[in-house]
Design a protein around this motif. Structure first.
Motif: not given
Ligand code: URA
Length: 455
Positions: A126-154
């Motif tokens: 579903k999320l990948e139907s948003i143009p350019d949306f990426r779900t293949d995050l590395s563990v580091d990107q995932y961790r950084r996004q929880v810290a910055d945005v407080r929400g991540v779906i990977a």
């Protein structure tokens, strides 16, 4: 290489006896490393499917699958992180609404999601139907996004519970998916790895779910909560109805578009938003930002009304590389116009009495929104929109649904299947409550309300 005698373990389970923690660990390790071949794992899975697993065995299987990969550490992110998981349904676009909503109320949410499975859609597709949306995050990107945005779906990377990934693929082709202990171990091995401190589960129950009956859904909820308790993770399970599709859109982009409308506050009193608020209340309370789930629900309503949840969704989309302009104006996404309509048959006088979620899910796969084979791509725009739902007035020739596809599905067959999913009656039906019951280590609480829910 694990020291395991698969034949004797299979025989033990075949005869209905229990396996030890060490036996299950050796079997899972052996399979993950390639020492145990598919045919022996398949035999074990079928024996477990037919004879069941004890609570102890389910916990040990979870532990072994969890230990096969990385357990993501989010301990340096401030706050109580709360995860969410749904056991899968039709039209279930709760996660893309709920994750930014709860994050905007101050509770960090880290979520690993899956792709569509059978007739049920997957949040990653579903999320990948948003143009350019990426779900293949590395563990580091995932961790950084929880810290910055407080929400991540990977998406689930190969690092997290690789044993589950391999075993799940085998279950899918050996008719061993819908086993309560195997589902529970599969779900909890991933949920315990994603780095949260607590978890809210949406256990779907009904025709469009893997658990068809209340009794099965209750057993699954109890198994999931017990596994959480073994790992000191507070878990609340909310049992929700899945006889009828959730919302009025089914398919990848169609559901994201509906999710955006919900975040804008346009669907405030629907069944879908009742479920979103119900789960949000639990998550906000578990995350310590509300005293009770009721207070959490009120906070969630406020975050939709004041635009904080929509803003957080925009930030999440941007952080994962997606085009935020479609959040502002979903109409600009290419190929999203309908290609056909389904109209009501001559017998359709009065009201929609019923709509079979399973048939709608299968029709959505036929349109191209799901996979016929494991590696097939999905059509991001395929699906159904403006579905008429139980309780809606209807007359012959009225539009029951609009069909979307960018490929060339058999539209006549889909039209017939969608029409057959409907039942009509002279009087409006009494609709089953969206939220049925709640379970945690303290026991069950009924959530059913006596009045019919709006769609
Ligand atoms: N979802 C999972 O992650 N695993 C299952 O076995 C079923 C649904």
């Amino acid at each position: 290489m694990s020291n395991v005698n698969p034949v004797s373990l299979i025989a033990t389970k075949r005869d209905g006896d229990a396996l030890s923690d060490d036996d299950l660990t050796a079997l899972v390790d052996g399979y993950t490393e390639g020492a145990v071949p598919d045919y022996q794992m398949s035999a074990f899975l079928m024996a477990a499917y037919l004879n069941g697993l004890s609570a102890r065995e389910a916990a040990a299987l979870t532990e072994a699958m969890l230990a096969s990969g990385t357990r993501i550490d989010l301990s340096d992110v401030p706050g109580t992180k709360v995860g969410k998981h749904s056991t899968g349904g039709v039209g279930d676009k709760v996660s893309p609404i709920l994750v930014p909503l709860v994050a905007s109320c101050g509770v960090p949410v880290a979520k690993l999601s899956g792709r569509g499975l059978g007739h049920t859609g997957g949040t990653i597709d579903k999320l990948e139907s948003i143009p350019d949306f990426r779900t293949d995050l590395s563990v580091d990107q995932y961790r950084r996004q929880v810290a910055d945005v407080r929400g991540v779906i990977a998406g689930q990377t190969g690092e997290v519970a690789p044993a589950d990934k391999k075993i799940y693929a085998l279950r899918d082709v050996t008719a061993t998916v819908d086993s309560i202990p195997l589902i529970a171990a599969s779900i909890m091995s991933k949920k315990l790895a994603e780095g949260n401190d607590a978890l809210v589960l949406d256990v779907k129950c009904g025709r469009g779910a893997f658990m068809k009956t209340d009794a099965e859904a209750r057993t699954l909820a109890e198994t999931l909560v017990a596994i959480g308790a073994e790992h000191d993770m507070p878990v609340a399970a909310v049992m929700t109805n899945m006889d009828v599709p959730l919302g009025r859109a089914v398919g990848n982009w169609p559901e994201i578009r509906e999710a955006i409308a919900c975040l804008r506050g346009e669907h405030a009193d629907t069944t879908l938003m009742k479920i979103v608020r119900g789960l949000a209340g639990e998550m906000i309370a578990l995350g310590g930002e509300a005293e009770t789930p009721e207070e959490g629900r009120a906070r969630a309503r406020e975050a939709i009304e004041n635009g904080a949840a929509l803003d957080r969704f925009r930030r999440l989309v941007e952080a994962q590389g997606g085009d935020p302009s479609v959040v502002e104006d979903p109409e600009i996404r290419p190929n999203s116009a309908p290609v056909a309509e389904v109209t009501a048959p001559p017998r359709a006088h009065g009201y929609v009495a019923d709509l079979d979620a399973l048939s709608v899910g299968q029709a959505t796969v036929e349109l191209g929104a799901g996979r016929q084979t494991k590696a097939a791509p999905v059509d991001p725009v395929a699906g159904l929109t403006r579905l008429k739902k139980p309780g809606d007035p209807v007359e012959p020739g009225a539009v029951l649904a609009r069909l979307h596809a960018s490929g060339s599905p058999d539209l006549d067959a889909v039209r017939a299947a969608v029409r057959d999913a409907y039942a009509f009656a002279d009087a409006p039906p009494s609709t089953a409550p969206a939220l049925k019951a709640r379970y945690d280590t303290q026991g069950w609480t009924s959530l059913s309300e006596p009045h019919a829910d709006p769609v």
